[in-house]
Design a protein around this motif. Structure first.
Motif, short mmCIF file in Angstrom:
data_model
loop_
_atom_site.label_atom_id
_atom_site.label_comp_id
_atom_site.label_asym_id
_atom_site.label_seq_id
_atom_site.Cartn_x
_atom_site.Cartn_y
_atom_site.Cartn_z
N ALA A 99 4.48 -31.97 -41.29
CA ALA A 99 4.93 -31.12 -42.38
C ALA A 99 4.15 -31.47 -43.65
N ARG A 100 4.21 -30.59 -44.64
CA ARG A 100 3.55 -30.91 -45.92
C ARG A 100 4.22 -32.11 -46.59
N SER A 101 5.53 -32.26 -46.38
CA SER A 101 6.25 -33.39 -46.98
C SER A 101 6.45 -34.47 -45.93
N THR A 173 11.53 -28.17 -30.55
CA THR A 173 10.28 -27.44 -30.33
C THR A 173 9.86 -26.80 -31.65
N GLY A 174 8.67 -26.29 -31.67
CA GLY A 174 8.23 -25.49 -32.82
C GLY A 174 7.55 -26.29 -33.91
N GLY A 175 7.22 -25.60 -34.96
CA GLY A 175 6.44 -26.18 -36.05
C GLY A 175 7.31 -26.88 -37.07
N PRO A 176 6.69 -27.36 -38.14
CA PRO A 176 7.43 -28.08 -39.18
C PRO A 176 8.33 -27.14 -39.98
N ASN A 177 9.41 -27.70 -40.49
CA ASN A 177 10.33 -26.95 -41.35
C ASN A 177 10.09 -27.33 -42.81
N ASP A 178 9.01 -26.85 -43.34
CA ASP A 178 8.67 -27.21 -44.72
C ASP A 178 9.59 -26.54 -45.73
N GLU A 179 9.80 -27.19 -46.86
CA GLU A 179 10.53 -26.57 -47.96
C GLU A 179 9.67 -25.45 -48.54
N PRO A 180 10.32 -24.34 -48.93
CA PRO A 180 9.55 -23.21 -49.50
C PRO A 180 8.63 -23.64 -50.64
N GLU A 181 9.12 -24.56 -51.49
CA GLU A 181 8.30 -24.95 -52.66
C GLU A 181 7.13 -25.84 -52.26
N ALA B 144 -0.75 -40.67 -46.86
CA ALA B 144 -1.42 -40.36 -48.12
C ALA B 144 -1.71 -38.87 -48.26
N ASP B 145 -1.68 -38.14 -47.14
CA ASP B 145 -1.97 -36.71 -47.15
C ASP B 145 -0.70 -35.90 -46.89
N SER B 146 0.37 -36.27 -47.56
CA SER B 146 1.60 -35.47 -47.51
C SER B 146 2.39 -35.77 -48.78
N ARG B 147 3.31 -34.89 -49.09
CA ARG B 147 4.11 -35.10 -50.30
C ARG B 147 5.11 -36.23 -50.05
N PRO B 148 5.11 -37.27 -50.91
CA PRO B 148 6.07 -38.36 -50.72
C PRO B 148 7.49 -37.86 -50.91
N GLY B 149 8.43 -38.59 -50.35
CA GLY B 149 9.83 -38.22 -50.48
C GLY B 149 10.28 -38.21 -51.93
N ASN B 150 11.07 -37.22 -52.31
CA ASN B 150 11.65 -37.21 -53.65
C ASN B 150 12.99 -37.95 -53.63
#
Lengths: 220, 220
Positions: A99-101, A173-181, B144-150
């Motif tokens: 995921a992005r986060s 299964t499936g892809g990451p559940n990223d936050e919209p922001e 390092a390539d993802s948003r750290p936890g808030n």
């Protein structure tokens, strides 16, 4: 089990989190169990947990595990009755979910958790069928293409049985559940699939040249 | 630990069988732990064993596991102190070992078993480093390539720590150990190697076209 071929959930097979990932469907559970051969066996010794990897086989709604008659959990299951409380867990990892986060990183997996009491298998026909199931679970077709255990080997091998009653499967299964922001963040996002892959069979040094590679090996 | 960088064997890390497969060498243990990311966590609940698959990270001689603050073992580790007795087991399967006899069938594997007591990690810097280690354990370079936890995410995540003190590794390599009198039997004998293999990364549907596939992904 209900007519719907579903394991009845119990308090300890009811997930506390991510309940939508749980299933009690018998066919799904059997499919997860049958596409693996290594489980992690948990038991309690002197009040503390022990987790050991071991092979297993399935015959209908029974799991069979085996080992040396000298092995600790197998001895503990044999004496005294009424058996050994165990938890048997089988896990397939299917992908790394990026995921992005950091928080939403995850794993795609299929997992079965079986709770119950393991009992020794001493009846010769059941024991023999269980050992065949163990060999065939690792490589279907292999039990018939190997020398069966003789009396001495069978006596040195303990088999325990665990009925599939208190069972749950958990699947992601499936892809990451990223936050919209987070969608606009400059981090790659997706899934890296992973699966066990078999290499070319390596014959024993002492294998006679006229023994061909069996078809069930190539099938892996 | 001794100067030889070896974990001191204890009664419960001393194998009862196949002792020649055991090792307490720190470097070997770390290598097995670092080439996996999924462990099976065992704990005791109401006197019965529970085994769950979960991710882990390693920092020096500490393992870190994480989960929702609502997850049962993480809650149990947090209250009351002095922590939760656990067993953490990590297993790699390297090959199926096919002997001429059913009895001598085996698996080539590398396994680490850690016994100890898990404690909650609440100190922010340690918790943050532990979460980075967890992400980087799955895919080195990813933290390092993802948003750290808030703050909200960190508050929702529980981390537990398990010191590597009571640790053993068990390794089987090589071909089948057939009985001399079985060598002439007409059964194929040898090893079928197996290893996890990563497929082509699958980007999220919503991934922007200008975000390249990172090098650490291709390295898997």
């Amino acid at each position: 089990m209900s007519l719907a071929e579903r394991y009845e959930p119990t308090e300890r097979t009811t997930l506390t989190r991510a309940r939508e990932r749980a299933t009690y469907d018998q066919e799904t559970v059997h499919a997860i169990l049958d596409s693996a051969y290594l489980c992690h066996l948990g038991y309690v010794r002197d009040g503390a947990p022990v987790v050991l990897p071991t092979l297993y086989g399935r015959v209908g709604d029974r799991l069979y595990l085996h080992g040396s008659t000298g092995s600790r959990p197998l001895r503990m299951a044999g004496e005294p009755d009424p058996g050994l409380p165990v938890c048997v867990t089988v896990t397939h990892v299917d992908g790394l979910v990026l995921a992005r986060s950091a928080f939403h990183h995850s794993i795609n997996y299929r997992c079965v958790v079986v709770h119950g009491t393991a009992h020794p298998v001493t009846e010769p026909a059941e024991k023999s069928a269980a050992l065949d199931a163990l060999v065939d679970h690792v490589l279907p077709g292999r039990a018939a293409d190997s020398r069966p255990g003789n009396a001495k080997e069978l006596a040195a091998t303990a088999v325990i049985r665990l009925d599939l009653r208190e069972v749950s499967a958990k699947i992601r299964t499936g892809g990451p559940n990223d936050e919209p922001e987070d969608l606009a963040l400059p981090h790659w996002s997706g899934v890296l699939p992973v699966a066990p892959v078999y290499g070319a069979p390596v014959p024993s040094d002492d294998l006679a040249a006229d023994i061909p590679q069996p078809a069930y090996l190539s099938a892996r």
